[in-house]
Design a protein around this motif. Structure first.
Motif, mmCIF file in Angstrom:
data_model
loop_
_atom_site.group_PDB
_atom_site.id
_atom_site.type_symbol
_atom_site.label_atom_id
_atom_site.label_comp_id
_atom_site.label_asym_id
_atom_site.label_seq_id
_atom_site.Cartn_x
_atom_site.Cartn_y
_atom_site.Cartn_z
ATOM 1 N N ALA A 66 0.828 -1.202 0.000
ATOM 2 C CA ALA A 66 0.000 0.000 0.000
ATOM 3 C C ALA A 66 0.864 1.255 0.000
ATOM 4 C CB ALA A 66 -0.927 -0.005 1.219
ATOM 5 N N ASN A 67 1.955 1.224 0.740
ATOM 6 C CA ASN A 67 2.861 2.374 0.743
ATOM 7 C C ASN A 67 3.552 2.562 -0.596
ATOM 8 O OD1 ASN A 67 3.416 3.966 3.427
ATOM 9 N ND2 ASN A 67 2.962 1.864 4.051
ATOM 10 N N VAL A 68 3.864 1.454 -1.276
ATOM 11 C CA VAL A 68 4.429 1.565 -2.631
ATOM 12 C C VAL A 68 3.417 2.234 -3.565
ATOM 13 C CG1 VAL A 68 5.156 0.263 -4.663
ATOM 14 C CG2 VAL A 68 6.020 -0.367 -2.406
ATOM 15 N N ALA A 69 2.155 1.807 -3.480
ATOM 16 C CA ALA A 69 1.113 2.384 -4.334
ATOM 17 C C ALA A 69 0.957 3.870 -4.093
ATOM 18 C CB ALA A 69 -0.214 1.658 -4.079
ATOM 19 N N LEU A 70 0.889 4.274 -2.820
ATOM 20 C CA LEU A 70 0.724 5.696 -2.521
ATOM 21 C C LEU A 70 1.997 6.476 -2.842
ATOM 22 C CD1 LEU A 70 -1.085 7.916 -1.536
ATOM 23 C CD2 LEU A 70 -0.467 7.354 0.814
#
Length: 395
Positions: A66-70
């Motif tokens: 999720a942090n990669v996506a954001l």
């Protein structure tokens, strides 16, 4: 051979949920012109409501993904920030800073009417400063939006995010100081994280363009290189306990200043970026616990009204000074409504790093987050349409 049915359900949960979210996102966007991310959030909320097994806990590495996506979205937001614009029109920078401070102060004061602890009020105020880059950037890309309102919204969103991270890290430092009395630990938990995150993002922003120019990489490969760089940056931030979101935003800003050219076709990081965005919004919605949403309804409604009103009033009041009109100031303030994805990941990241009040704050803000996630992107879409800056044609 006996099939392990619970394990099978856990294994199938994410592919099925993402497929349903994609399908509904496309259909509702076509039929009702709803932002796709709104449908993704709705599917995530329903999956959380029925307690679909394995959606947030059973699969390792979901917070990192999720942090990669954001971080990819924050890199794109940072890349669209034009620092020279602030020099030519410093009123925009001043507006962003003043509006952030006033939002923090107003939300902190209003939350005191609900007898919340001081730590909780400070965290809520810091999160309320932020605007969601995930919601705003994806809606702007989806609508092919361009113009004065769009550019102001993107620049103010970046300022809001920077100030929100700064404020939250200072609150974390204050919490460490008040609970342990260790000034060194408090400083390490705030100033060190902020400075090092910016430094790492800036270093990569200088190094990657130099590498691209030395290797003469073709234009179509630039997107892949930067996507890999963002993954590397997120991994480094996790290993060093830094802020991957702040580092990615800094990376994008510095890369833009180093004159790296990204074509419109590469905006959003293509199909991989679309899939990660789909996952991000479903995952964020699935983190919310329906048993906590029933509480804090009045608090959530009041904070939403106060937050939006503060941003709208500031943008309208400074419209003429910053070279705009009151109507565009109103639309800019309304377009900054989304905040949930960025705020929830900030809380989750802080919780993983040992900040104990993070979970309690998420419980208090559950209702507010649900409304902001569902309707925030819709408000942004309508505001950009009212500004006549969208360029989507029906096929």
């Amino acid at each position: 051979m006996v099939t392990d049915f619970p394990f099978l359900l856990q294994s199938m949960a994410w592919p099925l949920v993402l497929l349903v979210a994609w399908y509904l996102g496309e259909r509702l966007h076509e039929w009702a012109n709803l932002p796709r991310v709104t449908s993704y959030v709705a599917v995530g909320l329903v999956a959380s409501l029925i307690n679909l097994p394995g959606l947030t806990d059973a699969v390792p590495g979901l917070p990192f993904l999720a942090n990669v996506a954001l971080s990819l979205i924050l890199f794109e937001l940072g890349y669209r920030i034009h620092l020279r614009w602030f020099r030519h029109n410093p009123w925009v920078l001043a507006l962003g800073l003043v509006e952030s401070v006033l939002t923090f102060a107003t939300v902190y004061w209003v939350s005191g009417l609900f007898t919340l602890p001081t730590d909780t009020r400070l965290i809520i105020a810091a999160l309320s400063v932020s605007a969601s880059p995930a919601g705003i950037v994806r809606v702007a890309n989806e609508m092919r939006s361009a113009g004065q309102v769009t550019e102001r919204v993107l620049h103010l969103c970046a300022i809001n995010c920077l100030v929100a991270v700064l404020a939250l890290k200072l609150v974390i430092g204050y919490w460490h100081l008040s609970t342990s009395g260790d000034l060194v630990l408090a400083a390490f938990g705030s100033v060190h994280v902020l400075v090092t995150s910016v430094a790492v993002g800036a270093l990569l922003g200088v190094g990657m363009p130099a590498l691209l120019r030395s290797q003469r990489i073709q234009e179509r490969d630039v997107t892949l290189v930067f996507a890999l760089a963002v993954v590397l940056l997120t991994t480094m931030a996790y290993g060093l306990k830094l802020s991957p979101l702040l580092a990615a935003l800094t990376f994008g800003i510095v890369a833009r200043e180093r004159r790296v050219h990204l074509t419109n076709a590469q905006r959003g990081f293509g199909t991989a970026g679309d899939m990660l965005t789909l996952f991000l919004f479903v995952y964020i919605a699935a983190l919310l616990d329906w048993s906590e949403i029933g509480g804090g309804v009045l608090l959530g409604l009041v904070l939403i009204v106060v937050r939006i009103a503060t941003k709208v009033v500031c943008n309208v009041a400074a419209a003429r000074l910053s070279g705009s009109t009151e109507r565009k100031g109103l639309l800019t303030g309304l377009a900054l409504t989304p905040m949930s994805a960025f705020a929830i990941l900030l809380l989750e990241q802080s919780r993983l790093y040992g900040f104990e009040p993070a979970r309690q704050v998420l419980m208090v803000l559950a209702f507010m987050m649900v409304l902001q996630e569902l309707f925030g992107p819709l408000v942004t879409q309508r505001a950009l349409q009212a500004a006549s800056e969208t360029h989507v044609t029906r096929e």
